[in-house]
Design an enzyme around this catalytic site. Structure first.
Site, PDB file in Angstrom:
ATOM      1  N   HIS A 172      43.956  39.678  41.056  1.00  0.00           N
ATOM      2  CA  HIS A 172      42.878  39.890  40.088  1.00  0.00           C
ATOM      3  C   HIS A 172      42.270  41.278  40.236  1.00  0.00           C
ATOM      4  O   HIS A 172      41.097  41.480  39.937  1.00  0.00           O
ATOM      5  CB  HIS A 172      41.799  38.811  40.249  1.00  0.00           C
ATOM      6  CG  HIS A 172      42.292  37.429  39.949  1.00  0.00           C
ATOM      7  ND1 HIS A 172      41.563  36.291  40.222  1.00  0.00           N
ATOM      8  CD2 HIS A 172      43.457  36.987  39.401  1.00  0.00           C
ATOM      9  CE1 HIS A 172      42.243  35.208  39.854  1.00  0.00           C
ATOM     10  NE2 HIS A 172      43.397  35.623  39.356  1.00  0.00           N
ATOM     11  N   TYR A 173      43.062  42.229  40.704  1.00  0.00           N
ATOM     12  CA  TYR A 173      42.534  43.583  40.904  1.00  0.00           C
ATOM     13  C   TYR A 173      42.242  44.243  39.561  1.00  0.00           C
ATOM     14  O   TYR A 173      42.876  43.956  38.530  1.00  0.00           O
ATOM     15  CB  TYR A 173      43.485  44.420  41.759  1.00  0.00           C
ATOM     16  CG  TYR A 173      44.921  44.488  41.302  1.00  0.00           C
ATOM     17  CD1 TYR A 173      45.336  45.442  40.382  1.00  0.00           C
ATOM     18  CD2 TYR A 173      45.879  43.612  41.815  1.00  0.00           C
ATOM     19  CE1 TYR A 173      46.650  45.520  39.969  1.00  0.00           C
ATOM     20  CE2 TYR A 173      47.204  43.684  41.421  1.00  0.00           C
ATOM     21  CZ  TYR A 173      47.579  44.637  40.500  1.00  0.00           C
ATOM     22  OH  TYR A 173      48.897  44.716  40.083  1.00  0.00           O
TER      23      TYR A 173
END
Length: 581
Positions: free
Chosen positions: A513-514
């Site tokens: 989820h960067y």
């Protein structure tokens, strides 16, 4: 002649023709408009050029094709060609594939955390664990989006690629365990982000078949769109002569044979180039095109077009920590279906069956490969090796193998507060940039992890979960076993068995989820236009300052649709104003 009457008739005819045209669609895999980049002419012209056929880019391209000619450039291939991508059982195998043409490009942050970057049409939706949940209404408000249009865009996505999961015994036990642990209320099945415990959506259908953002191209108007696969964009091209500021007007891209191609915008003030290459690709391409910190660009011999020190800043990855739980009875194959959305900013989720085993086993395989390579970027001093992990590898084999029923319960923190930066390693767009996420540098993130892990402990100890866990195996033993899994390239401290803060730091993983690198208010404005240049936008997760909801894919797909409609509406409005003038 009754001018008003004929104008009305003409408007009706145009409306009918538009309706007929918009109803034309083509099912995947898009034989009429999806082509290998080797088939591209040396020079092409389009109204919109979109770089990146990922989670946002596919939704954006499909929408813009209803109002203009669109070129979509994707560096990977079709997801439909890879059975591991399309079948839930291939989840771990896809991530473990480190071949040069893999849909999952491996990278390691300087923090020593193993990570992956999508290299396939559909982007992260072709690699992830499939969970679908919207952003909160508070998040939508903070972003300045129109709530009604946002909801309509979510529904547009959901009608094509989202399903209600079939909740099996393991997931049911996790759900009941969360409720026993106090994660009230129970909100049932919902896409909405609401505190408590809920069943969310999934992009896997009842047969375990994955539906990705690539499927959203079924909404596209085929005559208006061209998709080139395996197209590596090297640079954005700008006009500067006799202009108040640089104006994007084309891109240079490579095909698999190494041939260069030029794509330019058609003449027209509303035509533009849009980057949807993701949190790594979009800031990387801006830098390669001369937009970024002057000193860093000059270090790599790149001519500076615009000094923009915020490009590549604000890189954040939501830390994930987990406990693998062996089961004394068979479990279903499931990825993320249930979530506990806590008051303290942590999300608890779970997976079970061979896919859960392969998730961890894949990290083990990559650890073995990477730990033997001296070139991986690590902040860990050479005298602080991961020998403790190697010494315990025998215990891993005793504890788990593919035939051992098991599951994984994880927590991911919201936000996060901690962030880092991205830099170029070289000028090759095929290579990953160097990324630092600074996991847990802000102590508030660490506190959230500790609370999330304590919640997992209560779930495992719950009466509802007792049918799966071995009664003589306490949670502390599972924590100790987790410390023997080489899930990253960070050292293990002995104290991690007793300090949950050290456990969080030493066993941190990614759940992909960067985000960040081209943030709103820093690199792009509220219209997602790059500040300081014209005809260039960034529309993807690189613009986020925090991850939306429990899992961002819903909002990233929504954003592509939302901004595509907004761009078309702005174009129509300005065209009407010009006609009236």
């Amino acid at each position: 002649m009754n001018t008003g009457k004929w104008s009305s008739i003409l408007a009706t005819v145009v409306g009918i023709l538009c309706l007929i045209c918009s109803s034309f669609s083509e099912p995947a895999p898009y034989h009429t408009f999806a082509k290998d980049a080797t088939a591209a002419p040396p020079l092409v012209f389009y109204d919109y050029i979109i770089v990146g056929g990922g989670t946002s880019g596919c939704a954006l391209a499909a929408t813009l094709s209803q109002g203009g000619r669109v070129l979509l450039l994707e560096r990977g291939g079709l997801p439909y060609d890879d059975p591991n991508v399309m079948d839930i059982k291939g989840f771990g195998a896809t991530l473990a594939n480190t071949s040069p043409s893999s849909p999952s490009q491996l990278f390691i942050s300087t923090d020593g955390v193993i990570n992956h970057r999508a290299r396939v049409l559909g982007g992260g939706t072709a690699l992830n664990a499939g969970f679908y949940s919207r952003a909160s209404t508070e998040y939508v408000s903070r972003m300045g989006w129109d709530q009604r249009a946002v909801n309509e865009s979510y529904e547009w996505v959901e009608n094509k690629v989202v399903f209600e999961p079939e909740v099996g015994a393991w997931q049911s036990a996790v759900r009941s365990g969360l409720l026993e642990a106090g994660q009230f209320p129970y909100n049932g099945f919902t896409y909405d982000h609401v505190k408590g415990t809920k069943v969310g959506g999934t992009i896997f259908d009842g047969s375990g078949y994955r539906h990705t953002a690539a499927d959203l191209l079924e909404y596209a108007h085929p005559p208006n769109i061209t998709l080139y696969l395996h197209a590596i964009v090297e640079q954005i091209l700008f006009k500067t002569e006799k202009l108040p500021r640089p104006r994007a007007h084309g891109v240079l891209f490579l095909d698999p044979s190494g041939n260069r191609h030029l794509a330019f915008l058609n003449r027209g003030w509303a035509n533009e180039i849009i980057l949807s290459a993701g949190a790594l690709g979009s800031p990387q391409l801006l830098m390669l095109s001369g937009i970024g910190p002057t000193g860093h660009l000059r270090t790599h011999g790149i001519k500076v077009l615009l000094d923009q020190p915020m490009v590549g800043q604000g890189m954040a990855d939501n830390p994930m920590n987990a406990i693998v739980v062996p089961s004394r009875r068979p479990v279903e194959t499931s990825l993320i279906q249930i979530v506990g959305i806590t008051q303290f900013g942590s999300y608890v989720e779970s997976a079970s069956g061979p896919v859960a085993f392969n998730w961890v086993h894949g990290l083990n395989q990559q650890y073995h490969k990477l730990s033997n390579e001296a070139s991986w970027p690590s902040p860990v001093p050479a005298n602080q090796s991961t020998s403790s992990s190697r010494a315990n590898e025998a215990h891993i084999d005793d504890f788990m193998d593919a035939s051992q029923p098991s599951g994984i319960i994880l927590e991911k923190i919201s936000g996060p507060y901690s962030s880092g930066h991205l830099e170029l390693q070289n000028r090759d767009p095929n290579d990953n940039p160097r990324v630092t996420f600074n996991y847990f540098h802000d102590r508030r993130d660490l506190q959230r992890c500790v609370q999330g892990m304590e919640l997992i402990r209560r779930v495992i100890d719950s009466r509802s979960f007792s049918r799966f866990r071995y009664p003589l195996t306490p949670v502390q033993t599972l924590i100790n076993w987790m410390l023997t899994f080489p899930v990253n390239l960070r050292p293990r401290r002995v104290s991690a068995a007793f300090s949950m803060e050290h456990f969080c730091e030493d066993t941190v993983m990614t759940i992909w989820h960067y985000h960040g690198g081209c943030q709103v208010g820093k690199v792009v404005d509220r219209n997602y236009s790059v500040v300081g240049v014209d005809a260039l936008r960034v529309i993807d997760g690189s613009t986020f300052s925090e991850s939306p909801g429990t899992n961002p894919q819903a909002t990233v797909m929504m954003l592509g649709r939302y901004m595509g409609q907004r761009i078309l509406n702005e174009r129509d409005s300005q065209c009407n104003e010009a006609v009236e003038d």
